[in-house]
Every structure is written in C-alpha cells, then in structure tokens.
Design an enzyme around this catalytic site. Structure first.
Site, short mmCIF file in Angstrom:
data_model
loop_
_atom_site.label_atom_id
_atom_site.label_comp_id
_atom_site.label_asym_id
_atom_site.label_seq_id
_atom_site.Cartn_x
_atom_site.Cartn_y
_atom_site.Cartn_z
N ARG A 67 1.10 -1.31 0.09
CA ARG A 67 0.12 -0.16 0.03
C ARG A 67 1.02 1.14 -0.03
O ARG A 67 0.53 2.11 -0.48
CB ARG A 67 -0.61 -0.01 1.24
CG ARG A 67 -2.24 0.63 1.05
CD ARG A 67 -2.93 0.74 2.20
NE ARG A 67 -3.90 -0.61 2.40
CZ ARG A 67 -5.19 -0.67 1.59
NH1 ARG A 67 -5.49 0.42 0.92
NH2 ARG A 67 -5.79 -1.64 1.43
N ASN A 109 -13.55 14.60 0.43
CA ASN A 109 -14.22 13.43 0.04
C ASN A 109 -15.81 13.55 0.07
O ASN A 109 -16.20 14.45 0.70
CB ASN A 109 -13.86 12.19 0.84
CG ASN A 109 -14.36 10.87 0.65
OD1 ASN A 109 -14.51 10.72 -0.72
ND2 ASN A 109 -15.03 10.30 1.47
N HIS A 111 -19.24 11.43 0.41
CA HIS A 111 -19.91 10.20 1.05
C HIS A 111 -21.47 10.36 1.12
O HIS A 111 -22.08 11.41 1.46
CB HIS A 111 -19.42 10.12 2.47
CG HIS A 111 -19.93 8.89 2.99
ND1 HIS A 111 -19.23 7.49 2.60
CD2 HIS A 111 -21.00 8.40 3.89
CE1 HIS A 111 -19.95 6.43 3.23
NE2 HIS A 111 -20.97 6.95 3.90
C1 GRF Z 1 -20.92 8.36 -4.89
O1 GRF Z 1 -21.97 8.05 -4.53
C2 GRF Z 1 -20.01 8.95 -3.89
O2 GRF Z 1 -20.70 9.64 -2.74
C3 GRF Z 1 -19.05 7.80 -3.24
O3 GRF Z 1 -18.89 6.83 -4.39
C4 GRF Z 1 -19.91 7.25 -5.48
C5 GRF Z 1 -19.13 7.63 -6.58
O4 GRF Z 1 -19.78 7.70 -7.83
N1 GRF Z 1 -17.87 8.09 -2.53
P1 GRF Z 1 -19.30 8.54 -9.02
O5 GRF Z 1 -18.15 7.62 -9.35
O6 GRF Z 1 -18.94 9.69 -8.80
O7 GRF Z 1 -20.27 8.38 -10.13
#
Ligand code: GRF
Length: 217
Positions: A67, A109, A111
C-alpha cells in the site's frame, strides 16, 4: 482571478467528477481540474476527463507490492500537477494515515450519507434497513479515520417508504452533484477552513439560501 488547481481521484464511473468538470467549465468558477487520477485503468471517469481535455494518470494499485508503494506513486502523480486541493470522488482505496497527513486539510471526499451516520460501504441498503426517514450526502475534509473529518456541506434527502437502494442512491447522487461543486467553490474562495474537528465558515456562507435544499426533493 487565480483559480485553485485541483486533482480529482476516481475509481469508477465518475459522475461526481462530471459534476466538477461541468462546474469548472464556467470561467467564473474559482477552481479548475488540473488532473484526474484513477487507480483503475478501466474507470469510465477517465473517458470523461479525456473528453474534457483534462490530463489523466492511472496508478494501478495492483501493480504495487505494498500500500505504501502504491501511495508513493499516487502522491508523485498528484504532485506532478502542483494542485492545492485533492478531491476524492468515488476513489475506492483506503488511504493510510501517512498519505492522508501529507494532504491534511487539502483533501476532501464525498460520502453518500449524512455523516457521521452510515460510514463505509452499502450505505443505502443500511439506511433502508435502519428505517431512517432522512438521509443525504456529505462533503468533508479527509482525516485518517474512514469517512470522518470536518464537514464542509451536507444535503438531506428523504427516504421513501418503498425506496429500493438503487432508487435512493439515484436521488442522493443528484444532491451529491450539487454539493460537491459547491464545497469546492467554498474551499477555493477561502470561505471555509478547518478549525479542530469542525469547519469554520465565514459569516453567512450557510445562510438559508445557501443551505442546499435541506429536506425537500
Ligand atoms: C458516490 O456515491 C460517492 O458518494 C461515493 O462513491 C460514489 C461515486 O460515484 N464516494 P461516481 O463515480 O462519482 O459516479
């Protein structure tokens, strides 16, 4: 106007990346995408970046023994572009504290839940299972703990009685596409800053008209 250069890290389809690409297409938007980096060579988001003439790099985690070695290469790829902010957008590798700390307060990020509720994967299934009435999405600064860190912006989405995980995911995703560019805009304009475990905002950043559609559809 000097625009904030950002790197977007992806692993998959890249719809949030697309929302950022679309926002950055406006010359008045205070950030621009300097590069898109994927850990998967087949990520559809790479094509979205190419379509927008954005440089891409692939740092394939499968090609690294550890990693640490993978993250070293990832860090190098990001640094090649002299960016001020790293945006994780569906980037599906867990990052070690070493990497996170290198980008501390400069990495965000998205989520698909109202953090700190429902960290981790299979969010929408767990939301439905738990019977909560309201879910949503969160953009936050990244800290070593997964799906943790100072919250920049959230949007709420109602959970319907008969929602499937897919239907709910789709409605949450629509809000993700609104709040991610908005979070980047606020960071780029210096309107938010990390203050301990929270984000401090300039006065009125989150006045009513800036709080995106908190409970309506
Ligand atoms: C999204 O639901 C985001 O919140 C999560 O992963 C998904 C990514 O979707 N972290 P995309 O690749 O942006 O369509």
């Amino acid at each position: 106007m000097k625009r904030l250069a950002i790197a977007v890290l992806i692993s998959g389809r890249g719809t949030n990346l697309q929302a950022l690409i679309d926002a950055c297409a406006d010359p008045d938007f205070p950030a621009s995408i300097a590069c898109v980096i994927s850990n998967r060579p087949d990520a559809h988001g790479l094509q979205r970046a190419r379509n927008a003439n954005i440089p891409t790099r692939v740092v394939n985690h499968k090609e690294y023994e550890t990693r640490e070695a993978f993250e070293e290469a990832l860090d190098e790829a990001v640094r090649e572009f002299d960016v001020g902010l790293v945006c994780l957008a569906g980037f599906m590798r867990i990052l070690t504290p070493a990497f996170v700390n290198r980008w501390r307060d400069r990495m965000i990020n998205i989520h698909p839940s109202l953090l700190p509720a429902f960290r981790g994967l299979h969010t929408h299934e767990r939301v439905i299972e738990a019977g909560v009435r309201i879910t949503g999405c969160t953009v936050h600064y990244v800290t070593p703990e997964m799906d943790d860190g100072p919250i920049i912006i959230q949007a709420a989405v109602p959970v319907r009685e008969d929602d499937s995980a897919e239907e709910l995911a789709e409605r949450v995703l629509m809000m993700e596409h609104k709040i991610y560019p908005e979070a980047v805009r606020l960071v780029a304009l210096g309107k938010v800053r990390v203050a301990g475990t929270k984000v401090a905002t300039e006065d009125a950043v989150f006045a009513d008209n800036n709080l995106i559609n908190p409970v309506a559809e």
